[in-house]
Design a protein around this motif. Sequence first.
Motif, PDB file in Angstrom:
ATOM      1  N   SER A   1      48.216 -19.074   7.948  1.00  0.00           N
ATOM      2  CA  SER A   1      47.944 -17.634   7.971  1.00  0.00           C
ATOM      3  C   SER A   1      46.478 -17.311   8.254  1.00  0.00           C
ATOM      4  N   LEU A   2      45.562 -18.222   7.922  1.00  0.00           N
ATOM      5  CA  LEU A   2      44.144 -17.959   8.138  1.00  0.00           C
ATOM      6  C   LEU A   2      43.807 -17.916   9.628  1.00  0.00           C
ATOM      7  N   GLN A   3      43.185 -16.842  10.049  1.00  0.00           N
ATOM      8  CA  GLN A   3      42.769 -16.700  11.442  1.00  0.00           C
ATOM      9  C   GLN A   3      41.252 -16.638  11.583  1.00  0.00           C
ATOM     10  N   ILE A   4      40.566 -16.223  10.528  1.00  0.00           N
ATOM     11  CA  ILE A   4      39.108 -16.116  10.575  1.00  0.00           C
ATOM     12  C   ILE A   4      38.532 -16.802   9.343  1.00  0.00           C
ATOM     13  N   LEU A   5      37.742 -17.847   9.563  1.00  0.00           N
ATOM     14  CA  LEU A   5      37.087 -18.550   8.458  1.00  0.00           C
ATOM     15  C   LEU A   5      35.585 -18.371   8.596  1.00  0.00           C
ATOM     16  N   ILE A   6      34.978 -17.769   7.581  1.00  0.00           N
ATOM     17  CA  ILE A   6      33.536 -17.589   7.537  1.00  0.00           C
ATOM     18  C   ILE A   6      32.972 -18.717   6.680  1.00  0.00           C
ATOM     19  N   CYS A   7      32.002 -19.476   7.183  1.00  0.00           N
ATOM     20  CA  CYS A   7      31.604 -20.673   6.459  1.00  0.00           C
ATOM     21  C   CYS A   7      30.177 -21.104   6.779  1.00  0.00           C
ATOM     22  N   THR A   8      29.685 -22.016   5.959  1.00  0.00           N
ATOM     23  CA  THR A   8      28.458 -22.736   6.267  1.00  0.00           C
ATOM     24  C   THR A   8      28.844 -24.064   6.902  1.00  0.00           C
ATOM     25  N   ASN A   9      27.858 -24.924   7.107  1.00  0.00           N
ATOM     26  CA  ASN A   9      28.152 -26.220   7.719  1.00  0.00           C
ATOM     27  C   ASN A   9      28.946 -27.136   6.792  1.00  0.00           C
ATOM     28  N   ALA A  10      29.212 -26.694   5.558  1.00  0.00           N
ATOM     29  CA  ALA A  10      30.084 -27.464   4.666  1.00  0.00           C
ATOM     30  C   ALA A  10      31.457 -27.659   5.297  1.00  0.00           C
ATOM     31  N   ALA A  11      31.837 -26.756   6.216  1.00  0.00           N
ATOM     32  CA  ALA A  11      33.120 -26.879   6.919  1.00  0.00           C
ATOM     33  C   ALA A  11      32.924 -27.385   8.341  1.00  0.00           C
ATOM     34  N   GLY A  12      31.748 -27.928   8.630  1.00  0.00           N
ATOM     35  CA  GLY A  12      31.443 -28.310  10.005  1.00  0.00           C
ATOM     36  C   GLY A  12      31.556 -29.781  10.303  1.00  0.00           C
ATOM     37  N   MET A  13      31.758 -30.612   9.282  1.00  0.00           N
ATOM     38  CA  MET A  13      31.781 -32.054   9.496  1.00  0.00           C
ATOM     39  C   MET A  13      33.106 -32.658   9.067  1.00  0.00           C
ATOM     40  N   GLY A  14      33.587 -33.583   9.900  1.00  0.00           N
ATOM     41  CA  GLY A  14      34.744 -34.373   9.510  1.00  0.00           C
ATOM     42  C   GLY A  14      36.023 -33.596   9.316  1.00  0.00           C
ATOM     43  N   VAL A  15      36.118 -32.425   9.909  1.00  0.00           N
ATOM     44  CA  VAL A  15      37.319 -31.617   9.757  1.00  0.00           C
ATOM     45  C   VAL A  15      38.067 -31.557  11.081  1.00  0.00           C
ATOM     46  N   ASP A  16      39.355 -31.325  10.994  1.00  0.00           N
ATOM     47  CA  ASP A  16      40.175 -31.230  12.193  1.00  0.00           C
ATOM     48  C   ASP A  16      41.050 -29.992  12.083  1.00  0.00           C
ATOM     49  N   PHE A  17      40.389 -28.829  11.973  1.00  0.00           N
ATOM     50  CA  PHE A  17      41.134 -27.587  11.881  1.00  0.00           C
ATOM     51  C   PHE A  17      41.948 -27.398  13.157  1.00  0.00           C
ATOM     52  N   LYS A  18      43.203 -27.022  12.990  1.00  0.00           N
ATOM     53  CA  LYS A  18      44.114 -26.906  14.128  1.00  0.00           C
ATOM     54  C   LYS A  18      44.029 -25.518  14.777  1.00  0.00           C
ATOM     55  N   GLY A  19      44.119 -25.501  16.085  1.00  0.00           N
ATOM     56  CA  GLY A  19      44.267 -24.247  16.819  1.00  0.00           C
ATOM     57  C   GLY A  19      43.041 -23.363  16.871  1.00  0.00           C
ATOM     58  N   VAL A  20      41.855 -23.908  16.614  1.00  0.00           N
ATOM     59  CA  VAL A  20      40.638 -23.089  16.688  1.00  0.00           C
ATOM     60  C   VAL A  20      40.290 -22.849  18.154  1.00  0.00           C
ATOM     61  N   GLN A  21      40.274 -21.576  18.546  1.00  0.00           N
ATOM     62  CA  GLN A  21      39.988 -21.218  19.933  1.00  0.00           C
ATOM     63  C   GLN A  21      38.621 -20.564  20.109  1.00  0.00           C
ATOM     64  N   SER A  22      38.018 -20.146  19.006  1.00  0.00           N
ATOM     65  CA  SER A  22      36.701 -19.517  19.074  1.00  0.00           C
ATOM     66  C   SER A  22      35.822 -20.008  17.932  1.00  0.00           C
ATOM     67  N   VAL A  23      34.578 -20.296  18.251  1.00  0.00           N
ATOM     68  CA  VAL A  23      33.574 -20.606  17.241  1.00  0.00           C
ATOM     69  C   VAL A  23      32.393 -19.681  17.472  1.00  0.00           C
ATOM     70  N   VAL A  24      31.922 -19.071  16.385  1.00  0.00           N
ATOM     71  CA  VAL A  24      30.788 -18.159  16.450  1.00  0.00           C
ATOM     72  C   VAL A  24      29.685 -18.691  15.541  1.00  0.00           C
ATOM     73  N   ASN A  25      28.471 -18.746  16.038  1.00  0.00           N
ATOM     74  CA  ASN A  25      27.313 -19.047  15.203  1.00  0.00           C
ATOM     75  C   ASN A  25      26.541 -17.766  14.956  1.00  0.00           C
ATOM     76  N   TYR A  26      26.536 -17.327  13.698  1.00  0.00           N
ATOM     77  CA  TYR A  26      25.766 -16.145  13.327  1.00  0.00           C
ATOM     78  C   TYR A  26      24.359 -16.618  12.975  1.00  0.00           C
ATOM     79  N   GLY A  27      23.579 -16.809  14.000  1.00  0.00           N
ATOM     80  CA  GLY A  27      22.249 -17.391  13.872  1.00  0.00           C
ATOM     81  C   GLY A  27      22.289 -18.858  14.234  1.00  0.00           C
ATOM     82  N   PRO A  28      21.291 -19.334  14.975  1.00  0.00           N
ATOM     83  CA  PRO A  28      21.273 -20.748  15.378  1.00  0.00           C
ATOM     84  C   PRO A  28      20.925 -21.657  14.216  1.00  0.00           C
ATOM     85  N   PRO A  29      21.611 -22.797  14.076  1.00  0.00           N
ATOM     86  CA  PRO A  29      21.229 -23.760  13.043  1.00  0.00           C
ATOM     87  C   PRO A  29      19.884 -24.390  13.385  1.00  0.00           C
TER      88      PRO A  29
END
Length: 368
Positions: free
Chosen positions: A310-338
Motif C-alpha cells: 500500500s505504501l507509495q511514498i516513503l519519506i526517509c533519511t539514508n537509513a533506508a538507502g543501503m542494502g534494501v531492495d524496495f520493489k517497484g520504485v519508479q521515482s527517487v527524490v533528493n530533498y537537498g543533495p547529500p
Amino acid sequence: MAAPAGDNVQLTDGEERAISSYFGFDCLYDHQRKVISDTLLSKDVFLSTKTSSGKSLCYQSIPVVYQHRQLPVIVLVISPLLSIMEEQVHLLRAMGFTATVIGKDPKENNDIKTGKYSFLYTNPETVLKDDEWREVLMTEVYRKTVRLIVVDEAHTVTQWGTSSTEEVFREWFGRLGELRSLLPGIPMLAITATATNINRRKIKQKLCMMNSIDYTESPDRNNISLFVSEIPHAKPLEEVFGWLVTAAKQNSCPRTVVFCKSIGDTAKVYGMFVRELAGCHREIVNMYHSCTLPNIKEKIRANMNDIDGSLQILICTNAAGMGVDFKGVQSVVNYGPPQELDTLIQQLGRAGRDGSQSLHILFYKNNK
C-alpha cells in the motif's frame, strides 16, 4: 598464518554448476565468476558495480563451494545496519543456509562460538570493541573455518569511520583493518555500489587491502532519467512536492522514495504529506529514519518489499538507502543533495531496479 586447507583452489566447472543449480539460474555473470574464483584463491577483492548486478551472490555462493568440497565454512559479513543483517539472514535461511546475527540472541552464542553457522552477520563494534567476540575470532575454530571476510556497503568505512573536521560517527568502521590481525590469511571482499577512485583507495587502505583485485564499473543506469531543480528559499513544501501530492490524490502516484538530509527535514516533509493527503490517502505515505521504532521499520520494509504494498511514498533519511531492495520504485527524490557523491548515487539507485524507465529529481536551495 596460511589460509585454511581447501583454499587456493579456483572455482571449478562442477562448483559453478552447483551454484547455478542451488540459486536457480543458468550461469554466473562474468564478474561473479571472477570474484568467486579470486576469493577462493585467497585474494582480496574490491567489488564496485551498480545496483542489481548480483554482488551479494559473490559471497552467498561460498558455502555452496565448500559444501561441494566437503569442508566446513564460515563467511563473516560486516554490515552497517541491523535491518540489512536481519533481511539477509531471513533470505539465507529461506534458501536453506544456516545464518544469524552475532549477539542478537544469547541462546545462539554457543553455536556461534563452535562454528555452527555458515553465515555470521555483525557490525564492527561487536567483533572489534567487544572483547568476548574479538577473542572468539582468534580461536582455532574460526581461524580454520572462516573462508571469507565480507565488508558490505564498504563506502561506510570512510563515510562513517573517518572525519577530518568533526567527531567520527562510528569510529570502529575506520578500524576494520584490525580484522586482518585477528583472522590472518583470510581473504577480504569489499562490496559497494558506489565508490569514487579516491574513496576506493582510502577504503582499501583502511581495510589493509594493499594488493587487492578491483572489479569496478560505471554506476550509470540508462533507465533512470536525472533532473536537477533549484528551489527558491521561501517556497512552501506544498508547492515543491505539489506534483506528487496531486498524483497521490488521483491514485496515479508511482512508488516514490524521498530522501532527506536530516531527521528534521524528514519529519517536515512527512508532516506536509500527511496534511495534504488527510483522509483516505493517509495510508500510502510513511517515514523512515534511524529513530523509527524497530517494529515500524519492519512493517515499512515488508510493505516496500511487496510490489503490491500500500505504501507509495516513503519519506526517509539514508537509513533506508543501503542494502534494501524496495520493489517497484519508479521515482527517487533528493530533498537537498547529500554530502557525498557516493551517497547520492547509492540513493538514486533505489529507482528502476526492475529495469523499468524511472525518474530521479535532485532539489537544491539557493540561499542567496
